[in-house]
Design a protein around this motif. Structure first.
Motif, PDB file in Angstrom:
ATOM      1  N   ASP A  71       0.823  -1.212   0.000  1.00  0.00           N
ATOM      2  CA  ASP A  71       0.000   0.000   0.000  1.00  0.00           C
ATOM      3  C   ASP A  71       0.860   1.266   0.000  1.00  0.00           C
ATOM      4  OD1 ASP A  71       0.700  -0.783   2.525  1.00  0.00           O
ATOM      5  OD2 ASP A  71      -1.295  -0.583   3.413  1.00  0.00           O
ATOM      6  N   GLU A  95      -4.117   7.554   1.885  1.00  0.00           N
ATOM      7  CA  GLU A  95      -3.003   7.159   2.759  1.00  0.00           C
ATOM      8  C   GLU A  95      -2.304   8.340   3.426  1.00  0.00           C
ATOM      9  OE1 GLU A  95      -1.225   4.073   3.346  1.00  0.00           O
ATOM     10  OE2 GLU A  95      -3.088   3.148   2.710  1.00  0.00           O
ATOM     11  N   LEU A 115      -4.542   1.816  -2.701  1.00  0.00           N
ATOM     12  CA  LEU A 115      -4.752   0.363  -2.644  1.00  0.00           C
ATOM     13  C   LEU A 115      -5.915   0.056  -1.715  1.00  0.00           C
ATOM     14  CD1 LEU A 115      -3.262  -1.616  -4.369  1.00  0.00           C
ATOM     15  CD2 LEU A 115      -1.958  -2.316  -2.386  1.00  0.00           C
ATOM     16  N   SER A 118      -6.748  -3.209   1.327  1.00  0.00           N
ATOM     17  CA  SER A 118      -5.374  -3.651   1.586  1.00  0.00           C
ATOM     18  C   SER A 118      -5.288  -4.769   2.632  1.00  0.00           C
ATOM     19  CB  SER A 118      -4.474  -2.475   1.943  1.00  0.00           C
ATOM     20  OG  SER A 118      -5.090  -1.693   2.917  1.00  0.00           O
TER      21      SER A 118
END
Ligand code: AFP
Length: 334
Positions: A71, A95, A115, A118
């Motif tokens: 990720d 993120e 991602l 994850s």
């Protein structure tokens, strides 16, 4: 598309651009950059299972490079592919706590979940990348939060990549939804699903583990989906736990995906800007609908970058039915 004709994503995007004489090509290039980032991430995803076998779980791999979590790698790849191109003025990533400033002359705002799903990575279950593109709002100079806090109905384009049994990139610029499958032997995304329109629903997707925390309206609705009444659609259930993968299956096979709010988390888990709005945009372009249970998700004005929102998305009739159940049992607890 003529039979047997191979159309790469680059050709397709260029062809779309040629229909807009005013286009400068910047958007086209931004889409190319995203497709390239997707290929790089897909390559790493396909090797993820080898990490243990090859003994790369330590500090560095056999080339002496630092091994990153997937990720983190996906996040950095998305940022690196865009920050120096001059096309994007600002980015926001699921993120990252803070905004990512790129080129202040850039015309576009890029918002992404690098991602999604994850927690499924280490089990070899499908995961994905989601992206949303807005035109900048600040006329010139450095972009800021106001350029990112946008309702989905202002989207210029949105899409996702699903890393599954094959890698697919699906996107829309507001003129239908088009899907491309990565041919790893030539490293190209090839047009495989032109002008996707969702078929009648077969599936519903929700995490039943939260049933005891749902409101009465929600419990009644899911019971209805399953076949509790004469007018029920009597659907089968599928739930992967990666929104991109669940959404993608329902988009192609027909269905509805729910991640509602509940007693413990009234706003649910999913993020408005990174997940709900871009997939809502795609869903509507394919003939579906996305709601927070009360109104279109595309009309929700974000107040915060990482804001969460309850999600009902997919088959239009079924999502409208969710709104109806919620209205009917409004105020009733469990
Ligand atoms: P992770 O990225 O932590 O795996 O979360 C994935 C996700 O945001 C979304 O992709 C799924 O639909 C949803 O969470 C699954 O959440 P539950 O495990 O609560 O069902």
């Amino acid at each position: 598309m003529r039979r047997n004709e191979l159309i790469t994503i680059d050709h397709f995007i260029l062809d779309m651009q040629s229909r807009h004489p005013e286009a400068t090509g910047e958007f086209t290039n931004l889409m190319y950059d995203i497709a390239l980032a997707a290929k790089v991430i897909a390559r790493e995803v396909s090797r993820a299972g080898l990490v243990d076998i090859l003994g790369l779980t330590g500090e560095s791999n056999i080339q002496g490079e630092q091994v990153q979590k997937l990720d983190v790698f996906a996040n950095e790849t998305m940022i690196r592919m865009q920050e120096l191109t001059g096309r994007v003025c600002i980015m926001a990533s699921e993120e990252e706590e803070e905004l990512i400033h790129a080129d202040e002359k850039g015309k576009y705002v890029l918002i992404f979940d690098p991602l999604d799903g994850s927690s499924n990575i280490e089990y070899n279950v499908s995961i994905g990348t989601i992206f949303a593109i807005y035109r900048r709002k600040t006329p010139k100079g450095r972009c800021s939060l106001v350029d990112c806090l946008r309702a989905g109905n202002e989207l210029e384009a949105a899409g996702y990549v699903v890393y599954g049994s094959s890698t697919m990139l699906v996107y829309s610029t507001g003129h239908g939804v088009h899907g491309f499958t990565l041919d790893p032997s030539v490293g190209e995304f090839l047009l495989s699903h032109p002008d996707i329109k969702s078929p009648p629903a077969k599936y519903y997707s929700v995490n039943h583990a939260y049933l005891n925390r749902w409101t009465r309206g929600l419990q009644e609705y899911v019971g209805w989906l399953q076949g509790g009444r004469d007018d029920s659609p009597k659907l089968s259930e599928r739930y992967i736990g990666s929104m991109v993968a669940d959404f993608h299956r329902n988009l192609l096979a027909g269905g509805v995906f729910l991640y509602p709010g509940d007693r413990r988390r009234p706003q649910g888990k999913l993020r408005l800007l990174y997940e709900a709005a871009p997939l809502g945009f795609i869903s509507e372009q394919a003939g579906g609908y996305a709601s927070n249970g009360r109104e279109s998700i595309l009309d929700v004005q974000p107040a915060d970058l990482h804001q969460r929102v309850p999600v009902f998305i997919g088959d239009r009739t079924l999502v409208e039915k969710a709104e109806e159940f919620i209205r009917t049992f409004d105020g009733e607890g469990i």
